[in-house]
Design a protein around this motif. Structure first.
Motif, short mmCIF file in Angstrom:
data_model
loop_
_atom_site.label_atom_id
_atom_site.label_comp_id
_atom_site.label_asym_id
_atom_site.label_seq_id
_atom_site.Cartn_x
_atom_site.Cartn_y
_atom_site.Cartn_z
N VAL A 174 0.84 -1.20 0.00
CA VAL A 174 0.00 0.00 0.00
C VAL A 174 0.87 1.24 0.00
O VAL A 174 0.64 2.19 -0.76
CB VAL A 174 -0.99 -0.01 1.19
N ALA A 175 1.88 1.28 0.85
CA ALA A 175 2.77 2.45 0.89
C ALA A 175 3.43 2.67 -0.47
O ALA A 175 3.49 3.80 -0.97
CB ALA A 175 3.83 2.27 1.98
N ARG A 176 3.90 1.59 -1.08
CA ARG A 176 4.54 1.70 -2.40
C ARG A 176 3.55 2.24 -3.43
O ARG A 176 3.87 3.13 -4.21
CB ARG A 176 5.05 0.32 -2.81
N GLU A 177 2.32 1.72 -3.40
CA GLU A 177 1.33 2.16 -4.38
C GLU A 177 0.90 3.61 -4.14
O GLU A 177 0.63 4.35 -5.09
CB GLU A 177 0.12 1.23 -4.37
N ILE A 178 0.82 4.03 -2.89
CA ILE A 178 0.48 5.42 -2.59
C ILE A 178 1.50 6.35 -3.23
O ILE A 178 1.15 7.35 -3.85
CB ILE A 178 0.37 5.66 -1.08
N THR A 227 5.02 14.98 -3.05
CA THR A 227 5.68 13.70 -2.78
C THR A 227 5.21 13.18 -1.43
O THR A 227 4.73 13.92 -0.59
CB THR A 227 7.21 13.85 -2.77
N MET A 228 5.36 11.89 -1.28
CA MET A 228 4.91 11.24 -0.06
C MET A 228 6.10 10.70 0.72
O MET A 228 7.18 10.51 0.17
CB MET A 228 3.97 10.08 -0.41
N HIS A 229 5.88 10.45 2.00
CA HIS A 229 6.82 9.70 2.82
C HIS A 229 5.99 8.82 3.74
O HIS A 229 4.87 9.16 4.09
CB HIS A 229 7.78 10.61 3.60
N SER A 230 6.53 7.65 4.07
CA SER A 230 5.74 6.66 4.79
C SER A 230 6.52 6.06 5.94
O SER A 230 7.73 5.92 5.87
CB SER A 230 5.35 5.51 3.85
N GLY A 231 5.79 5.67 6.98
CA GLY A 231 6.34 4.92 8.10
C GLY A 231 5.47 3.70 8.33
O GLY A 231 4.25 3.81 8.40
N LEU A 279 10.17 10.81 10.38
CA LEU A 279 11.61 10.77 10.11
C LEU A 279 11.92 10.63 8.63
O LEU A 279 12.99 11.03 8.18
CB LEU A 279 12.26 9.60 10.86
N ALA A 280 10.99 10.06 7.87
CA ALA A 280 11.22 9.81 6.45
C ALA A 280 11.19 11.11 5.67
O ALA A 280 10.39 12.00 5.94
CB ALA A 280 10.16 8.85 5.91
N SER A 281 12.10 11.22 4.72
CA SER A 281 12.14 12.37 3.83
C SER A 281 11.23 12.13 2.63
O SER A 281 10.67 11.04 2.49
CB SER A 281 13.58 12.60 3.33
N SER A 282 11.15 13.11 1.75
CA SER A 282 10.35 12.95 0.54
C SER A 282 10.77 11.68 -0.19
O SER A 282 11.96 11.39 -0.32
CB SER A 282 10.56 14.14 -0.40
N ASN A 283 9.78 10.95 -0.66
CA ASN A 283 10.00 9.72 -1.44
C ASN A 283 10.78 8.66 -0.68
O ASN A 283 11.51 7.88 -1.27
CB ASN A 283 10.67 10.04 -2.78
N GLU A 284 10.63 8.64 0.65
CA GLU A 284 11.24 7.59 1.45
C GLU A 284 10.17 6.82 2.20
O GLU A 284 9.12 7.37 2.54
CB GLU A 284 12.20 8.17 2.50
N ARG A 285 10.47 5.57 2.46
CA ARG A 285 9.60 4.73 3.26
C ARG A 285 10.45 4.09 4.34
O ARG A 285 11.47 3.48 4.05
CB ARG A 285 8.97 3.65 2.37
N PHE A 286 10.06 4.27 5.60
CA PHE A 286 10.74 3.62 6.72
C PHE A 286 9.88 2.45 7.17
O PHE A 286 8.71 2.63 7.49
CB PHE A 286 10.90 4.59 7.90
N ASP A 287 10.47 1.26 7.20
CA ASP A 287 9.76 0.05 7.61
C ASP A 287 10.42 -0.49 8.87
O ASP A 287 11.64 -0.59 8.94
CB ASP A 287 9.84 -1.05 6.54
N HIS A 316 11.99 7.42 -7.94
CA HIS A 316 10.89 7.40 -8.90
C HIS A 316 9.87 6.45 -8.29
O HIS A 316 10.17 5.29 -8.07
CB HIS A 316 11.33 6.93 -10.28
N SER A 317 8.69 6.94 -8.04
CA SER A 317 7.72 6.18 -7.28
C SER A 317 7.54 4.75 -7.77
O SER A 317 7.38 3.85 -6.98
CB SER A 317 6.37 6.88 -7.27
N GLY A 318 7.60 4.53 -9.04
CA GLY A 318 7.40 3.19 -9.56
C GLY A 318 8.50 2.22 -9.18
O GLY A 318 8.32 1.02 -9.24
N SER A 319 9.69 2.72 -8.78
CA SER A 319 10.79 1.81 -8.48
C SER A 319 10.93 1.53 -6.99
O SER A 319 11.81 0.81 -6.60
CB SER A 319 12.11 2.39 -9.01
N CYS A 320 10.06 2.08 -6.17
CA CYS A 320 10.12 1.83 -4.72
C CYS A 320 9.47 0.50 -4.42
O CYS A 320 8.29 0.33 -4.57
CB CYS A 320 9.39 2.94 -3.96
N ILE A 321 10.27 -0.47 -4.02
CA ILE A 321 9.75 -1.81 -3.78
C ILE A 321 9.82 -2.14 -2.31
O ILE A 321 10.73 -1.86 -1.64
CB ILE A 321 10.53 -2.86 -4.60
#
Length: 159
Positions: A66-70, A90-94, A128-136, A154-159
């Motif tokens: 979901v985070a990747r798709e967002i 841009t989004m950032h996710s935790g 804590l996450a910056s633009s276009n970052e996802r912290f898991d 690039h949002s499409g390459s965030c896996i």
């Protein structure tokens, strides 16, 4: 959303509301598609929980997807709205994949409550996450758990 405070200072409240409604509509569609539950919208944040009211063996994976798709669905909106916003959207996710304990849950009336530290950790990771970052944070109750950072230039390459 990254840069929300700056955007809120530059645009009229009605414009912010319209932008956020578009983004939240897309986010809600994505969360529901993966059988998640939106616990709440706060400002520019969305708290989604997986495994409520029905759990799945892959709820943690669903949260990451979901985070990747967002990130992916916001990218085209960013290009479309850049003239209005003056900045990319841009989004950032935790994400914290630990257990969540809920209070009384009545989906018919909208009454619910999510408790325990997992949601608090996810919120802190998001901040804590910056633009276009996802912290898991794969929290399975094991000592020595780690936080993983996924950069998504690039949002499409965030896996």
């Amino acid at each position: 959303m990254s840069g929300y405070a700056t955007l809120s200072e530059r645009l009229d409240p009605e414009e912010i509301r319209d932008i956020m409604n578009r983004i939240f509509d897309e986010i809600a569609r994505v969360v529901v598609n993966y059988e998640g539950f939106i616990e709440k919208f706060i400002g520019d944040e969305v708290m989604a929980v997986f495994g409520v009211p029905k759990s799945h063996e892959d709820d943690a994976i669903r949260a990451v997807r979901v985070a990747r798709e967002i990130h992916r669905v916001v990218e085209p909106m960013s290009a479309e709205l850049k003239a209005l916003t003056g900045q990319p959207l841009t989004m950032h996710s935790g994400i914290s994949t630990g257990l969540v304990v809920t209070g009384d849950l009545d989906l018919d009336s909208g009454s619910h409550g999510v408790l325990v530290g997992t949601v608090n950790l996810a919120s802190r990771l998001s901040s804590l996450a910056s633009s276009n970052e996802r912290f898991d944070h794969p929290n399975h109750g094991l000592a020595g758990s780690r936080i993983y950072v996924q950069s998504c230039p690039h949002s499409g390459s965030c896996i």
